[in-house]
Design a protein around this motif. Structure first.
Motif, mmCIF file in Angstrom:
data_model
loop_
_atom_site.group_PDB
_atom_site.id
_atom_site.type_symbol
_atom_site.label_atom_id
_atom_site.label_comp_id
_atom_site.label_asym_id
_atom_site.label_seq_id
_atom_site.Cartn_x
_atom_site.Cartn_y
_atom_site.Cartn_z
ATOM 1 N N PHE A 237 0.851 -1.190 0.000
ATOM 2 C CA PHE A 237 0.000 0.000 0.000
ATOM 3 C C PHE A 237 0.889 1.243 0.000
ATOM 4 O O PHE A 237 0.848 2.047 0.912
ATOM 5 C CB PHE A 237 -0.901 0.046 1.225
ATOM 6 N N VAL A 238 1.673 1.382 -1.010
ATOM 7 C CA VAL A 238 2.620 2.481 -1.055
ATOM 8 C C VAL A 238 1.904 3.745 -1.541
ATOM 9 O O VAL A 238 1.364 3.768 -2.654
ATOM 10 C CB VAL A 238 3.810 2.144 -1.973
ATOM 11 N N PRO A 239 1.888 4.800 -0.710
ATOM 12 C CA PRO A 239 1.240 6.041 -1.149
ATOM 13 C C PRO A 239 2.032 6.694 -2.275
ATOM 14 O O PRO A 239 3.260 6.615 -2.310
ATOM 15 C CB PRO A 239 1.247 6.920 0.104
ATOM 16 N N SER A 240 1.327 7.326 -3.182
ATOM 17 C CA SER A 240 2.000 8.030 -4.271
ATOM 18 C C SER A 240 2.486 9.403 -3.828
ATOM 19 O O SER A 240 3.368 9.977 -4.456
ATOM 20 C CB SER A 240 1.082 8.157 -5.477
ATOM 21 N N ASN A 241 1.914 9.906 -2.727
ATOM 22 C CA ASN A 241 2.304 11.210 -2.216
ATOM 23 C C ASN A 241 1.844 11.312 -0.762
ATOM 24 O O ASN A 241 0.960 10.592 -0.334
ATOM 25 C CB ASN A 241 1.650 12.315 -3.046
ATOM 26 N N GLN A 242 2.461 12.231 -0.036
ATOM 27 C CA GLN A 242 2.036 12.490 1.338
ATOM 28 C C GLN A 242 2.194 13.966 1.652
ATOM 29 O O GLN A 242 3.066 14.627 1.107
ATOM 30 C CB GLN A 242 2.817 11.633 2.329
ATOM 31 N N LYS A 243 1.321 14.451 2.497
ATOM 32 C CA LYS A 243 1.367 15.848 2.937
ATOM 33 C C LYS A 243 1.216 15.880 4.442
ATOM 34 O O LYS A 243 0.426 15.126 5.004
ATOM 35 C CB LYS A 243 0.234 16.658 2.312
ATOM 36 N N ILE A 244 1.949 16.751 5.064
ATOM 37 C CA ILE A 244 1.844 16.930 6.513
ATOM 38 C C ILE A 244 1.102 18.228 6.766
ATOM 39 O O ILE A 244 1.434 19.266 6.192
ATOM 40 C CB ILE A 244 3.233 16.951 7.167
ATOM 41 N N ILE A 245 0.104 18.166 7.631
ATOM 42 C CA ILE A 245 -0.668 19.346 8.011
ATOM 43 C C ILE A 245 -0.236 19.699 9.433
ATOM 44 O O ILE A 245 -0.671 19.074 10.396
ATOM 45 C CB ILE A 245 -2.190 19.080 7.956
ATOM 46 N N LEU A 246 0.620 20.674 9.552
ATOM 47 C CA LEU A 246 1.187 21.013 10.850
ATOM 48 C C LEU A 246 0.171 21.606 11.809
ATOM 49 O O LEU A 246 0.249 21.379 13.012
ATOM 50 C CB LEU A 246 2.369 21.968 10.681
#
Length: 94
Positions: A30-39
């Protein structure tokens, strides 16, 4: 693309747990294609391609974090971006 919002991820997991989680995803393919962190709310957004079974991914990730009641998993139906904001539109927030 499919998006999964993992609320409180940053402040409710240790560095080791974060590493273990991503190893778990890779192990399950289940490898994500992208990730974002919401601080601002210490959360993580994972993006998955349409050729992956998103319902399975969502349920497996929910079960992974089942022991930690402060981490909540929600599907995002749409992400809107403008100059200074990232607007998240959720589907059936649980």
């Amino acid at each position: 693309m499919y998006f999964l919002y993992i609320e409180n991820y940053l402040n409710q997991t240790t560095k080791e747990q974060k590493k273990d989680f991503f190893n778990f995803l890779i192990e399950k393919s289940f490898v994500p294609s992208n990730q974002k962190i919401i601080l601002s709310d210490k959360s993580l957004i994972l993006e998955f391609s349409k050729n992956q079974n998103f319902e399975t991914i969502k349920e497996v990730i929910k079960s992974y974090f089942k022991q930690n009641q402060k981490i909540r998993i929600t599907q995002i139906s749409k992400i809107l971006k403008n100059e200074k904001k990232l607007i998240l539109i959720f589907t059936n927030k649980v």
